[in-house]
Enzyme design. Structure first.
Site, PDB file in Angstrom:
ATOM      1  CD  GLU A   1       4.585  15.776   0.194  1.00  0.00           C
ATOM      2  OE1 GLU A   1       3.419  15.368  -0.238  1.00  0.00           O
ATOM      3  OE2 GLU A   1       5.405  15.289   0.642  1.00  0.00           O
TER       4      GLU A   1
ATOM      5  N   GLY B   1      -0.333  10.779  -0.196  1.00  0.00           N
ATOM      6  CA  GLY B   1       0.128   9.739   0.494  1.00  0.00           C
ATOM      7  C   GLY B   1      -1.237   8.581   0.459  1.00  0.00           C
ATOM      8  N   GLY B   2      -1.785   8.751   1.826  1.00  0.00           N
ATOM      9  CA  GLY B   2      -2.851   7.686   1.808  1.00  0.00           C
ATOM     10  C   GLY B   2      -3.971   7.664   1.249  1.00  0.00           C
TER      11      GLY B   2
ATOM     12  CD  GLU C   1       6.921  10.009   4.885  1.00  0.00           C
ATOM     13  OE1 GLU C   1       6.828   9.095   4.014  1.00  0.00           O
ATOM     14  OE2 GLU C   1       5.670  10.445   5.187  1.00  0.00           O
TER      15      GLU C   1
ATOM     16  CG  ASN D   1       5.006   8.837  -1.792  1.00  0.00           C
ATOM     17  OD1 ASN D   1       5.670   7.996  -1.768  1.00  0.00           O
ATOM     18  ND2 ASN D   1       5.610   9.828  -0.812  1.00  0.00           N
ATOM     19  CD1 TRP D   2       0.333   4.467  -4.097  1.00  0.00           C
ATOM     20  CD2 TRP D   2       1.041   2.347  -4.683  1.00  0.00           C
ATOM     21  NE1 TRP D   2      -0.368   3.927  -5.139  1.00  0.00           N
ATOM     22  CE2 TRP D   2      -0.064   2.734  -5.319  1.00  0.00           C
ATOM     23  CE3 TRP D   2       1.883   1.197  -4.996  1.00  0.00           C
ATOM     24  CZ2 TRP D   2      -0.478   1.830  -6.454  1.00  0.00           C
ATOM     25  CZ3 TRP D   2       1.377   0.370  -6.182  1.00  0.00           C
ATOM     26  CH2 TRP D   2       0.206   0.655  -6.768  1.00  0.00           C
ATOM     27  CE  LYS D   3       3.676   9.155   2.249  1.00  0.00           C
ATOM     28  NZ  LYS D   3       3.495  10.353   3.773  1.00  0.00           N
TER      29      LYS D   3
ATOM     30  CG  HIS E   1       8.551  12.279   1.112  1.00  0.00           C
ATOM     31  ND1 HIS E   1       8.288  12.106   2.458  1.00  0.00           N
ATOM     32  CD2 HIS E   1       7.414  12.390   0.495  1.00  0.00           C
ATOM     33  CE1 HIS E   1       7.119  12.356   2.571  1.00  0.00           C
ATOM     34  NE2 HIS E   1       6.379  12.321   1.481  1.00  0.00           N
TER      35      HIS E   1
ATOM     36  N   GLY F   1      -0.008  12.821   6.720  1.00  0.00           N
ATOM     37  CA  GLY F   1      -0.420  11.703   7.398  1.00  0.00           C
ATOM     38  C   GLY F   1      -1.230  11.987   8.388  1.00  0.00           C
TER      39      GLY F   1
ATOM     40  CB  SER G   1      -3.958  15.630   5.059  1.00  0.00           C
ATOM     41  OG  SER G   1      -3.057  14.934   6.105  1.00  0.00           O
TER      42      SER G   1
HETATM   43  P1  13P Z   1      -0.525  11.895   2.793  1.00  0.00           P
HETATM   44  O1  13P Z   1      -1.191  12.408   1.909  1.00  0.00           O
HETATM   45  O2  13P Z   1      -1.000  10.633   3.605  1.00  0.00           O
HETATM   46  O3  13P Z   1      -0.797  13.211   4.178  1.00  0.00           O
HETATM   47  O4  13P Z   1       0.866  12.034   2.546  1.00  0.00           O
HETATM   48  C1  13P Z   1       1.456  13.416   1.950  1.00  0.00           C
HETATM   49  C2  13P Z   1       2.818  12.721   1.562  1.00  0.00           C
HETATM   50  O5  13P Z   1       3.633  12.642   2.191  1.00  0.00           O
HETATM   51  C3  13P Z   1       2.857  12.594   0.077  1.00  0.00           C
HETATM   52  O6  13P Z   1       4.126  12.559  -0.423  1.00  0.00           O
END
Ligand code: 13P
Length: 252
Positions: A167, A234-235, A97, A9-11, A95, A173, A213
């Site tokens: 999640e 994500g990251g 967010e 998930n590149w956000k 998600h 993050g 993470s």
């Molecule tokens: P991180 O892997 O950066 O913690 O993000 C997780 C996430 O929100 C994936 O959707």
């Protein structure tokens, strides 16, 4: 036997040139294994180009959200019809967010899950608790409510095809991962909840990912758990090397 599904998930990251480079390289190098599915969920402007670049490879391209209506006066929104038309296969729904900053609710998540299936998209439905809820021992109750309302009214076949991403919000993050045992406990509970609503046979088919993470250093332990079938990342999905390491881990 369930597959491992590794979804990046590149956000809100990258520009088109970087996105193209990533997918070209990933498409060349990604392992082709029946045991793993690799998806990158990217910002809307990159979708047409990345679907083209991923053609013929094992990489699938997903969106990070969508509206539940097919078309209409919804300025700025993107519909499931548009995503399907582009060749997008997956869409992240609910998600944390989106829930926190963009008014996503359990009700809209359910509408979007139905809309995804109506238009040939596989939903990746995100659920998870805040730190406050975890500290108050409300994790199971909260996640149960989110899962039940997300899948309400779906057919058994659709539930079986839904991907659930657990999640915990406090692990996103932050560098803090839930211990693999704690993550597995919640993922097992999610499977039980699905079993209550459908059947054991259906619940055993549902792919349940962990997210928060996830990185190459902790993926093996997470995937080694009984009820964790992949990761939403994500990251660590922003660099092609680490994304491919995660996908590789999913082949084992
Ligand atoms: P991180 O892997 O950066 O913690 O993000 C997780 C996430 O929100 C994936 O959707």
């Amino acid at each position: 036997m369930r597959k491992n599904v590794i979804a990046g998930n590149w956000k809100m990251n990258k520009v088109l040139r970087e996105a193209n480079q990533f997918v070209e390289e990933a498409a060349n190098k990604a392992p082709t294994s029946d045991q793993v599915e690799a998806i990158v969920c990217v910002p809307f402007p990159f979708l047409p180009s990345l679907v083209e670049k991923a053609k013929g490879s094992s990489i699938k391209i997903g969106a990070q959200t969508m509206h539940f209506e097919e078309n209409g006066a919804f300025t700025g929104e993107v519909s499931p019809v548009m995503l399907n038309d582009l060749g997008v296969t997956h869409v992240v729904i609910g998600h944390s967010e989106r829930r926190e900053y963009f008014a996503e609710t359990d009700e809209t998540v359910n509408k979007k899950a139905h809309a995804a299936f109506r238009h040939g998209l596989t939903p990746i439905v995100c659920v998870g608790e805040t730190l406050k809820q975890r500290d108050a021992n409300e994790t199971m109750k909260h996640v149960e409510k989110q899962v039940k309302s997300a899948i309400e009214g779906l057919s058994d076949k659709q539930v079986a095809e839904t991907i659930i991403a657990y999640e915990p919000i406090w692990a996103i993050g932050t560098g803090k991962t839930a211990s693999s045992e704690d993550a597995n406990e919640v993922c097992s509970h999610i499977r039980q909840v699905i079993q209550q609503v459908t059947s054991k046979e259906i619940a055993e088919k549902v792919v349940i990912q962990y997210g928060g993470s996830v990185k190459p250093a902790n993926i093996d332990e997470l995937l080694g758990q009984s009820d964790i079938d992949g990761a939403l990342v994500g990251g660590a999905s922003l660099e092609v090397e680490s994304f491919l390491q995660l996908v590789e881990a999913g082949t084992k």
